[in-house]
Design a protein around this motif. Sequence first.
Motif, PDB file in Angstrom:
ATOM      1  N   LYS A  61       0.819  -1.218   0.000  1.00 40.08           N
ATOM      2  CA  LYS A  61       0.000   0.000   0.000  1.00 40.08           C
ATOM      3  C   LYS A  61       0.853   1.269   0.000  1.00 40.08           C
ATOM      4  CE  LYS A  61      -3.901  -2.302   0.334  1.00 40.08           C
ATOM      5  NZ  LYS A  61      -4.911  -2.323  -0.739  1.00 40.08           N
ATOM      6  N   ARG A  62       2.140   1.141   0.215  1.00 43.88           N
ATOM      7  CA  ARG A  62       3.120   2.222   0.166  1.00 43.88           C
ATOM      8  C   ARG A  62       2.769   3.431   1.054  1.00 43.88           C
ATOM      9  NH1 ARG A  62       7.043   1.986  -3.709  1.00 43.88           N
ATOM     10  NH2 ARG A  62       7.927   3.622  -2.384  1.00 43.88           N
ATOM     11  N   PRO A  63       2.592   3.198   2.350  1.00 40.07           N
ATOM     12  CA  PRO A  63       2.332   4.321   3.249  1.00 40.07           C
ATOM     13  C   PRO A  63       3.511   5.291   3.338  1.00 40.07           C
ATOM     14  CG  PRO A  63       2.734   2.306   4.503  1.00 40.07           C
ATOM     15  CD  PRO A  63       2.598   1.905   3.075  1.00 40.07           C
ATOM     16  N   ASP A  64       4.717   4.840   2.943  1.00 43.52           N
ATOM     17  CA  ASP A  64       5.864   5.746   2.940  1.00 43.52           C
ATOM     18  C   ASP A  64       5.656   6.924   1.991  1.00 43.52           C
ATOM     19  OD1 ASP A  64       6.166   3.377   1.074  1.00 43.52           O
ATOM     20  OD2 ASP A  64       7.748   4.670   0.262  1.00 43.52           O
ATOM     21  N   ARG A  65       4.836   6.720   0.970  1.00 40.41           N
ATOM     22  CA  ARG A  65       4.540   7.807   0.032  1.00 40.41           C
ATOM     23  C   ARG A  65       3.706   8.905   0.696  1.00 40.41           C
ATOM     24  NH1 ARG A  65       3.310   3.771  -5.094  1.00 40.41           N
ATOM     25  NH2 ARG A  65       5.484   3.624  -5.807  1.00 40.41           N
ATOM     26  N   ILE A  66       2.910   8.535   1.679  1.00 42.83           N
ATOM     27  CA  ILE A  66       2.144   9.546   2.416  1.00 42.83           C
ATOM     28  C   ILE A  66       3.099  10.412   3.224  1.00 42.83           C
ATOM     29  CG2 ILE A  66       0.109   9.953   3.849  1.00 42.83           C
ATOM     30  CD1 ILE A  66      -0.502   6.940   3.586  1.00 42.83           C
ATOM     31  N   VAL A  67       4.096   9.782   3.823  1.00 45.12           N
ATOM     32  CA  VAL A  67       5.111  10.537   4.571  1.00 45.12           C
ATOM     33  C   VAL A  67       5.808  11.537   3.656  1.00 45.12           C
ATOM     34  CG1 VAL A  67       7.234  10.382   5.915  1.00 45.12           C
ATOM     35  CG2 VAL A  67       5.463   8.625   6.200  1.00 45.12           C
ATOM     36  N   GLU A  68       6.188  11.093   2.457  1.00 48.28           N
ATOM     37  CA  GLU A  68       6.821  11.982   1.476  1.00 48.28           C
ATOM     38  C   GLU A  68       5.944  13.195   1.176  1.00 48.28           C
ATOM     39  OE1 GLU A  68       9.539   9.174  -1.455  1.00 48.28           O
ATOM     40  OE2 GLU A  68       7.431   9.477  -1.946  1.00 48.28           O
ATOM     41  N   LEU A  69       4.668  12.936   0.965  1.00 50.85           N
ATOM     42  CA  LEU A  69       3.746  14.018   0.610  1.00 50.85           C
ATOM     43  C   LEU A  69       3.502  14.949   1.787  1.00 50.85           C
ATOM     44  CD1 LEU A  69       1.257  11.909  -1.521  1.00 50.85           C
ATOM     45  CD2 LEU A  69       2.768  13.709  -2.366  1.00 50.85           C
ATOM     46  N   ALA A  70       3.411  14.387   2.977  1.00 51.37           N
ATOM     47  CA  ALA A  70       3.211  15.236   4.156  1.00 51.37           C
ATOM     48  C   ALA A  70       4.393  16.184   4.351  1.00 51.37           C
ATOM     49  CB  ALA A  70       3.021  14.359   5.398  1.00 51.37           C
ATOM     50  N   LEU A  71       5.586  15.720   4.047  1.00 59.61           N
ATOM     51  CA  LEU A  71       6.765  16.581   4.145  1.00 59.61           C
ATOM     52  C   LEU A  71       6.756  17.662   3.074  1.00 59.61           C
ATOM     53  CD1 LEU A  71       9.460  13.832   4.874  1.00 59.61           C
ATOM     54  CD2 LEU A  71       8.627  15.581   6.473  1.00 59.61           C
ATOM     55  N   GLU A  72       6.174  17.348   1.915  1.00 55.55           N
ATOM     56  CA  GLU A  72       6.082  18.322   0.822  1.00 55.55           C
ATOM     57  C   GLU A  72       5.041  19.400   1.107  1.00 55.55           C
ATOM     58  OE1 GLU A  72       7.590  18.640  -2.215  1.00 55.55           O
ATOM     59  OE2 GLU A  72       8.972  16.965  -1.951  1.00 55.55           O
ATOM     60  N   PHE A  73       4.003  19.043   1.890  1.00 58.73           N
ATOM     61  CA  PHE A  73       2.885  19.959   2.144  1.00 58.73           C
ATOM     62  C   PHE A  73       2.665  20.113   3.650  1.00 58.73           C
ATOM     63  CE2 PHE A  73       2.049  18.129  -2.049  1.00 58.73           C
ATOM     64  CZ  PHE A  73       1.760  19.262  -2.803  1.00 58.73           C
ATOM     65  N   PRO A  74       3.518  20.862   4.334  1.00 60.46           N
ATOM     66  CA  PRO A  74       3.403  20.999   5.792  1.00 60.46           C
ATOM     67  C   PRO A  74       2.125  21.706   6.246  1.00 60.46           C
ATOM     68  CG  PRO A  74       5.032  22.531   4.921  1.00 60.46           C
ATOM     69  CD  PRO A  74       4.676  21.608   3.801  1.00 60.46           C
ATOM     70  N   ASN A  75       1.448  22.421   5.337  1.00 59.77           N
ATOM     71  CA  ASN A  75       0.225  23.137   5.702  1.00 59.77           C
ATOM     72  C   ASN A  75      -1.044  22.331   5.444  1.00 59.77           C
ATOM     73  OD1 ASN A  75       1.638  25.475   6.515  1.00 59.77           O
ATOM     74  ND2 ASN A  75       1.819  26.130   4.377  1.00 59.77           N
ATOM     75  N   ILE A  76      -0.890  21.098   4.995  1.00 58.64           N
ATOM     76  CA  ILE A  76      -2.020  20.207   4.746  1.00 58.64           C
ATOM     77  C   ILE A  76      -1.956  19.066   5.745  1.00 58.64           C
ATOM     78  CG2 ILE A  76      -3.016  18.543   3.112  1.00 58.64           C
ATOM     79  CD1 ILE A  76      -2.108  20.351   0.846  1.00 58.64           C
ATOM     80  N   ALA A  87      -9.279  12.487  -1.483  1.00 64.37           N
ATOM     81  CA  ALA A  87      -9.003  11.077  -1.196  1.00 64.37           C
ATOM     82  C   ALA A  87      -7.744  10.639  -1.936  1.00 64.37           C
ATOM     83  CB  ALA A  87     -10.185  10.207  -1.609  1.00 64.37           C
ATOM     84  N   LEU A  88      -6.875   9.929  -1.233  1.00 62.85           N
ATOM     85  CA  LEU A  88      -5.583   9.516  -1.781  1.00 62.85           C
ATOM     86  C   LEU A  88      -5.407   8.006  -1.688  1.00 62.85           C
ATOM     87  CD1 LEU A  88      -2.617  10.283  -2.702  1.00 62.85           C
ATOM     88  CD2 LEU A  88      -2.067  10.403  -0.247  1.00 62.85           C
ATOM     89  N   LEU A  89      -4.809   7.426  -2.741  1.00 60.31           N
ATOM     90  CA  LEU A  89      -4.427   6.018  -2.740  1.00 60.31           C
ATOM     91  C   LEU A  89      -2.995   5.947  -3.275  1.00 60.31           C
ATOM     92  CD1 LEU A  89      -6.439   2.924  -3.702  1.00 60.31           C
ATOM     93  CD2 LEU A  89      -4.291   3.325  -4.894  1.00 60.31           C
ATOM     94  N   THR A  90      -2.124   5.207  -2.583  1.00 63.26           N
ATOM     95  CA  THR A  90      -0.696   5.224  -2.920  1.00 63.26           C
ATOM     96  C   THR A  90      -0.138   3.848  -3.257  1.00 63.26           C
ATOM     97  OG1 THR A  90      -0.205   5.054  -0.546  1.00 63.26           O
ATOM     98  CG2 THR A  90      -0.198   7.265  -1.515  1.00 63.26           C
ATOM     99  N   SER A  91      -0.975   2.860  -3.477  1.00 62.63           N
ATOM    100  CA  SER A  91      -0.551   1.463  -3.601  1.00 62.63           C
ATOM    101  C   SER A  91       0.337   1.196  -4.809  1.00 62.63           C
ATOM    102  CB  SER A  91      -1.775   0.554  -3.700  1.00 62.63           C
ATOM    103  OG  SER A  91      -2.631   0.724  -2.608  1.00 62.63           O
ATOM    104  N   ASP A  92       1.225   0.203  -4.661  1.00 62.37           N
ATOM    105  CA  ASP A  92       2.004  -0.315  -5.784  1.00 62.37           C
ATOM    106  C   ASP A  92       1.151  -1.200  -6.677  1.00 62.37           C
ATOM    107  OD1 ASP A  92       4.531   0.782  -5.727  1.00 62.37           O
ATOM    108  OD2 ASP A  92       5.331  -0.702  -4.325  1.00 62.37           O
ATOM    109  N   ASN A  93       0.139  -1.806  -6.118  1.00 62.36           N
ATOM    110  CA  ASN A  93      -0.791  -2.628  -6.888  1.00 62.36           C
ATOM    111  C   ASN A  93      -2.140  -2.594  -6.188  1.00 62.36           C
ATOM    112  OD1 ASN A  93      -1.660  -4.244  -8.973  1.00 62.36           O
ATOM    113  ND2 ASN A  93      -0.997  -6.158  -8.032  1.00 62.36           N
ATOM    114  N   GLU A  94      -3.206  -2.740  -6.951  1.00 61.90           N
ATOM    115  CA  GLU A  94      -4.538  -2.614  -6.367  1.00 61.90           C
ATOM    116  C   GLU A  94      -5.526  -3.344  -7.253  1.00 61.90           C
ATOM    117  OE1 GLU A  94      -6.732  -1.423  -3.175  1.00 61.90           O
ATOM    118  OE2 GLU A  94      -4.691  -0.661  -3.496  1.00 61.90           O
ATOM    119  N   ALA A  95      -6.445  -4.067  -6.637  1.00 65.04           N
ATOM    120  CA  ALA A  95      -7.552  -4.640  -7.400  1.00 65.04           C
ATOM    121  C   ALA A  95      -8.594  -3.530  -7.556  1.00 65.04           C
ATOM    122  CB  ALA A  95      -8.104  -5.856  -6.679  1.00 65.04           C
ATOM    123  N   GLN A  96      -9.837  -3.798  -7.252  1.00 61.22           N
ATOM    124  CA  GLN A  96     -10.838  -2.725  -7.310  1.00 61.22           C
ATOM    125  C   GLN A  96     -10.705  -1.882  -6.049  1.00 61.22           C
ATOM    126  OE1 GLN A  96     -13.739  -2.987 -10.038  1.00 61.22           O
ATOM    127  NE2 GLN A  96     -12.927  -0.952  -9.740  1.00 61.22           N
TER     128      GLN A  96
END
Length: 199
Positions: A43-58, A98-107
Amino acid sequence: QYIVVRPGVAQVEIINKSDAKALFLISDKQIVVGWLGRIAQIKRPDRIVELALEFPNITFLVGGDGELFDQIKNKTPDNMRLVGWTTPSLLWSASDIALLTSDNEAQPISLIEAASLKLPLIGEDVGSVSEVIKDGITGYLTNNLLQRTSAIHELSSHPELRIKMGERAFEDFHNRFSVGQFIDSHRQAYELVVSHVGR
């Protein structure tokens, strides 16, 4: 030869956005990017960390649990909230995007649920995500950090765009993923089969 029957996803119960944000101790004026799923490598939750660092006001609101929960929690910046198990109703009602960060996903059912609450969608262009997100219409399909940051920047900076894409996401949910269309699709499939019996 075949008929596609899409899943029927129940409309998520709507909670007043201000009330939902308050339950997470988030200001009503704060833009919230929501994420809901299993906190695991795929599900790549590390990508959320990356984005949170990019957008400190969100504020990045992360719902769910999994084997990487403690590891990710130790890396979270101040604007990222890991809230553990929660309901789609509460998390998506508190969210603006709404955000989805997965490397793979079904429906991606979580995105379909978010669409039922008129949220614009951002997701990786993997698996069946492109069947849910109409790129540039109901949200954005992404493939890298630059595209993710661009999508969040566009939606967080332009409230009218969030509303427009959210409305289109809801319309698409109703037409293609609601329980009603699920029942209608099954009925049409059986009627077609019956009409060909004996031919």
